[in-house]
Design an enzyme around this catalytic site. Structure first.
Site: not given
Length: 471
Positions: A83, A150
């Site tokens: 991430r 997403e």
């Protein structure tokens, strides 16, 4: 070493034409097609959260969930190193012990292994993560044939990161959306799910929906043709139903007509009850909310939420329980439509007051950044220095989430007055002790309803978990 063969250094992603041909040859629908079919059939599509570091274990997990629970879409939840673009760290941990990763490091495993996951199940996959700069992850996801992704430049920055400027995250996600647009022009629609859940707890519906509207406008201007707007279950039934029903209204108001828009409900993301019966009551309650609010998709929870990361059995049971909301025997359920209508009017008015000044800016991205600098956009409890976090939400006596303090949001006097009147008996925001006590009680909303008191354990009692597995 852990005895697991390390992944090879991933090759460069293939040309888009090859990827599009691969997706078409998979023999299964895309996420956008699954969502469209669910909406047309009037049923709620189901999707769990799941992600582990090991490729073999991730494959087994996906297969087990599909075999035993029949979800409509499956998830690759990405690890924290990926991430934050710490790909070398992700690889080092993967080589040392995959169990230390809190998700699947897709970039490290590489798109060939991503395709192996895709081919292991018959339903489409979605990548869920939390990255302010997801460009490389998105390229790997697309090359893997994954058709749902997403995040957004606001919602995957401000709730998660402390020091990432909005200008950087907005620019990075603009590139993601532009690639989505190019794929759409070539005939492959990627579902872009927006993380309206934000900081997840005590999020006023209008700020959740306003951020999603702005991200949706930005993405569709880059060519995105399928948008899923995710909303976090707040805890007040009529308010939550109204928020879900607001999504198609807002889409018609602010987005191009040709864009498909789906409402998505995240089951309650606050403190979950510890007792299995209570947790399952809440899971079913959320699933019924998704049905009655017209959500296309539901992100499910499990009876082990209070204890940490759920195991496969708990995920299966959570999916099967939530699927009961699709039963035709439940058509008799109704509620106060007048109260829903009043809440819908309220939330639409607040969203318009928040987003329309920003949409008038000559450059949308600069307008968003400027609005956050001035507090005209804001989110509560943000981790980021680029949000003021001047919003103080509280629950009204009926459980609805209102604004005790709205900071510099551009609300009309009518909106401010309605929130004040709704919270007339709440604590004075200048009394910090009472404020903290009140907010804690509001966050513990469902624990209070079930009589479990404040707080939840940080790790499971092994005997309790074993009991759950055999119940």
């Amino acid at each position: 070493m852990n005895g697991v063969s390390p992944p090879p250094i991933p090759p460069e992603p293939p040309p888009l034409a090859e990827t599009i041909a691969y997706v078409r040859g998979l023999g299964k629908p895309t996420a956008a097609e699954v969502l469209r079919a669910a909406r047309d059939a009037g049923r709620v599509a189901l999707q769990p959260r799941c992600g582990v570091g090991s490729h073999s274990q991730m494959t087994t997990l996906l297969r087990d969930l599909e075999r035993h629970a029949r979800p409509d879409i499956l998830t690759l939840t990405i690890d924290s190193h990926t991430r934050l673009r710490r790909f070398d760290n992700a690889r080092a941990v993967l080589l040392r012990n995959p169990a230390e990763l809190n998700g699947y490091p897709l970039v490290t495993h590489g798109w060939p292994r991503g395709r192996e996951l895709n081919e292991a199940v018959s339903v489409p996959l979605e990548v869920r993560h939390g990255s302010p700069d997801a460009r490389r992850l998105f390229e790997t996801s697309v090359a893997s044939g994954i058709t749902s992704f997403e995040g957004g430049g606001i919602s995957y920055n401000l709730p998660y990161s402390k020091a990432v400027p909005l200008s950087e995250s907005l620019a990075a996600w603009r590139d993601v959306d532009a690639l989505c647009g190019e794929l759409a022009e070539r005939g492959l629609t990627i579902d872009r799910e927006l993380f309206g859940t934000l900081t997840a707890v005590l999020v006023p519906p209008s700020i959740s929906l306003a951020i999603s509207v702005l991200e949706a406008v930005a993405s569709t201007r880059e060519g995105v043709r399928c948008v899923s707007v995710a909303y976090p279950q707040g805890g007040h039934f009529e308010q939550d139903v109204a928020a879900l029903r607001a999504i198609p209204v807002l889409a018609a108001r602010y987005l191009p007509e040709e864009v498909e828009v789906h409402a998505v409900l995240h089951e309650f993301m606050g403190l979950f009850p510890k007792e299995r019966s209570h947790a399952e009551d809440l899971i079913l309650y959320g699933a019924l909310l998704a049905r009655l609010g017209g959500a296309t998709k539901l992100i499910t929870k499990t009876y082990l939420e209070a204890y940490g990361i759920p195991d496969t059995r708990a995920n299966i049971d959570g999916l099967l329980l939530a699927s009961r909301a699709n039963s035709p025997l439940l058509d008799f359920i109704s509620f106060d439509e007048d109260r829903v209508g009043a809440e819908l009017e309220w939330v639409l008015e607040e969203v318009a007051e928040i987003v329309e000044p920003v949409l008038e800016a000559p450059d949308l991205y600069e307008g968003i950044e400027s609005a956050f600098e001035r507090g005209r956009l804001d989110i509560p409890f943000s981790a980021s220095r680029y949000a003021r976090s001047a919003i103080i939400p509280r629950r009204a006596p009926d459980g609805a989430i209102r604004y005790l303090e709205s900071g510099a949001l551009p609300f009309s006097e009518r909106t401010l007055r309605r929130n004040r009147e709704s919270l007339a008996d709440r604590s004075d925001p200048s009394d910090m002790g009472a404020m903290v006590k009140g907010l804690t009680s509001d966050i513990n909303h469902f624990l209070n309803i079930f009589g479990e008191g404040a707080g939840a354990p940080t790790r499971p009692d092994p005997e309790v978990v074993e009991q759950y597995r055999h119940t």
